[in-house]
Design a protein around this motif. Structure first.
Motif, PDB file in Angstrom:
ATOM      1  N   ASN A   1      82.461  31.403 -55.751  1.00 52.21           N
ATOM      2  CA  ASN A   1      80.997  31.396 -55.647  1.00 52.21           C
ATOM      3  C   ASN A   1      80.495  31.355 -54.202  1.00 52.21           C
ATOM      4  O   ASN A   1      79.458  30.771 -53.925  1.00 52.21           O
ATOM      5  N   SER A   2      81.253  31.956 -53.304  1.00 50.79           N
ATOM      6  CA  SER A   2      80.773  31.964 -51.917  1.00 50.79           C
ATOM      7  C   SER A   2      80.609  33.404 -51.424  1.00 50.79           C
ATOM      8  O   SER A   2      81.426  34.278 -51.731  1.00 50.79           O
ATOM      9  N   CYS A   3      79.535  33.618 -50.668  1.00 54.85           N
ATOM     10  CA  CYS A   3      79.269  34.932 -50.093  1.00 54.85           C
ATOM     11  C   CYS A   3      80.430  35.266 -49.169  1.00 54.85           C
ATOM     12  O   CYS A   3      80.780  34.469 -48.286  1.00 54.85           O
ATOM     13  N   GLN A   4      81.031  36.411 -49.361  1.00 54.38           N
ATOM     14  CA  GLN A   4      82.221  36.765 -48.595  1.00 54.38           C
ATOM     15  C   GLN A   4      81.890  37.251 -47.182  1.00 54.38           C
ATOM     16  O   GLN A   4      82.781  37.560 -46.399  1.00 54.38           O
ATOM     17  N   TYR A   5      80.595  37.324 -46.872  1.00 56.11           N
ATOM     18  CA  TYR A   5      80.190  37.699 -45.508  1.00 56.11           C
ATOM     19  C   TYR A   5      79.744  36.491 -44.693  1.00 56.11           C
ATOM     20  O   TYR A   5      80.174  36.296 -43.572  1.00 56.11           O
ATOM     21  N   CYS A   6      78.849  35.650 -45.266  1.00 55.01           N
ATOM     22  CA  CYS A   6      78.328  34.511 -44.485  1.00 55.01           C
ATOM     23  C   CYS A   6      78.897  33.168 -44.951  1.00 55.01           C
ATOM     24  O   CYS A   6      78.549  32.128 -44.403  1.00 55.01           O
ATOM     25  N   SER A   7      79.746  33.182 -45.974  1.00 50.54           N
ATOM     26  CA  SER A   7      80.429  31.979 -46.472  1.00 50.54           C
ATOM     27  C   SER A   7      79.532  30.984 -47.212  1.00 50.54           C
ATOM     28  O   SER A   7      79.994  29.910 -47.593  1.00 50.54           O
ATOM     29  N   ALA A   8      78.257  31.327 -47.416  1.00 45.99           N
ATOM     30  CA  ALA A   8      77.371  30.408 -48.142  1.00 45.99           C
ATOM     31  C   ALA A   8      77.882  30.225 -49.573  1.00 45.99           C
ATOM     32  O   ALA A   8      78.225  31.195 -50.242  1.00 45.99           O
ATOM     33  N   VAL A   9      77.972  28.969 -50.002  1.00 46.73           N
ATOM     34  CA  VAL A   9      78.371  28.682 -51.381  1.00 46.73           C
ATOM     35  C   VAL A   9      77.103  28.543 -52.211  1.00 46.73           C
ATOM     36  O   VAL A   9      76.243  27.719 -51.902  1.00 46.73           O
ATOM     37  N   LEU A  10      76.964  29.378 -53.220  1.00 51.29           N
ATOM     38  CA  LEU A  10      75.708  29.466 -53.971  1.00 51.29           C
ATOM     39  C   LEU A  10      75.982  29.428 -55.477  1.00 51.29           C
ATOM     40  O   LEU A  10      77.136  29.484 -55.903  1.00 51.29           O
ATOM     41  N   THR A  11      74.912  29.331 -56.246  1.00 52.30           N
ATOM     42  CA  THR A  11      75.078  29.406 -57.707  1.00 52.30           C
ATOM     43  C   THR A  11      75.284  30.866 -58.091  1.00 52.30           C
ATOM     44  O   THR A  11      74.940  31.780 -57.324  1.00 52.30           O
ATOM     45  N   ALA A  12      75.814  31.070 -59.283  1.00 50.77           N
ATOM     46  CA  ALA A  12      76.071  32.435 -59.746  1.00 50.77           C
ATOM     47  C   ALA A  12      74.795  33.276 -59.701  1.00 50.77           C
ATOM     48  O   ALA A  12      74.826  34.457 -59.365  1.00 50.77           O
ATOM     49  N   GLY A  13      73.662  32.638 -60.014  1.00 48.77           N
ATOM     50  CA  GLY A  13      72.386  33.352 -60.036  1.00 48.77           C
ATOM     51  C   GLY A  13      71.922  33.789 -58.651  1.00 48.77           C
ATOM     52  O   GLY A  13      71.129  34.723 -58.515  1.00 48.77           O
ATOM     53  N   GLU A  14      72.404  33.101 -57.617  1.00 50.90           N
ATOM     54  CA  GLU A  14      71.990  33.427 -56.242  1.00 50.90           C
ATOM     55  C   GLU A  14      72.940  34.415 -55.587  1.00 50.90           C
ATOM     56  O   GLU A  14      72.773  34.769 -54.430  1.00 50.90           O
TER      57      GLU A  14
END
Ligand SMILES: [Zn+2]
Length: 219
Positions: A124-137
């Motif tokens: 669940n983390s953006c593979q570019y900026c590493s932000a860990v987000l909910t599935a909906g985000e």
């Protein structure tokens, strides 16, 4: 009510008809199968970990399917749920972990390529900026954009936040100086599979010894 009664009569009929060949596994399986269909016990929906003959975890299936594999002699129960199924002629401990008796080569290509599995693989983390987000985000990004021939595969799809997705647009990564993948998207492998199974099965302590926890990863 009427149909349940009919089914019961049919089961009883089977029982007598099967008397001469009470160990014919085909009949046993179909009997139990019918009973499972009638009762729909909650235990039937419990996820069961499937191990290869080599004890490697390879899949997760519903308890109902696991039970059929055990009754057909294709797999054996390694761990039990605790619940007992009272079937026509047998009482069967519901499996929590089963193991195939014959080693199977697993065709990875057939593994479901789903948004859910990609997000699980990428934690669940953006593979570019590493932000860990909910599935909906999160959204899925085609590393090589579809408009430029990129395919929807495990190797070309990554979890991505909406901001990064917008910034990347239809560009290729080497055309962008400020964006890069945190890690190469892994093709589906036993490692990916194990990781996904760990996420799903983390509640079931009986699975743990079959799933290899990475350092710092244990719940
Ligand atoms: Zn991002």
């Amino acid at each position: 009510m009427q149909s349940a009664k009919t089914r019961k009569q049919r089961l009883t009929g089977n029982r007598h008809a099967g008397h001469g060949s009470s160990h014919a596994s085909g009949r046993l399986v179909s009997d139990v199968d019918v009973r499972i269909g009638v009762f729909r016990q909650p235990a039937m929906q419990t996820p069961v970990l499937v191990l290869n003959a080599s004890y490697e975890p390879i899949n997760i299936c519903g308890a109902r399917r696991a039970l059929v594999l055990v009754l057909k002699g294709v797999a054996r129960t390694e761990e039990e749920q605790g619940a007992i199924l009272h079937a026509a002629r047998v009482n069967i401990a519901m499996p929590s972990v089963i193991r195939l008796l014959e080693y199977r080569r697993i065709p990875h290509q057939t593994r479901a390529l789903s948004r859910k599995n990609i997000l699980l693989r990428d934690r669940n983390s953006c593979q570019y900026c590493s932000a860990v987000l909910t599935a909906g985000e999160l959204t899925l990004d085609h590393v090589i954009p579809r408009s430029r021939g990129g395919l929807s595969t495990w190797e070309n799809l990554v979890a991505c936040c909406h901001d990064c997705n917008r910034r990347k647009g239809n560009q290729l990564l080497h055309e962008l100086t400020d964006m890069k993948l945190q890690r190469e998207p892994r093709p589906f492998s036993l490692h990916t599979s194990r990781h996904i199974m760990r996420m799903i099965g983390s509640a079931d302590a009986a699975w743990r010894k079959y799933l290899y926890f990475e350092a710092g990863d244990a719940a």
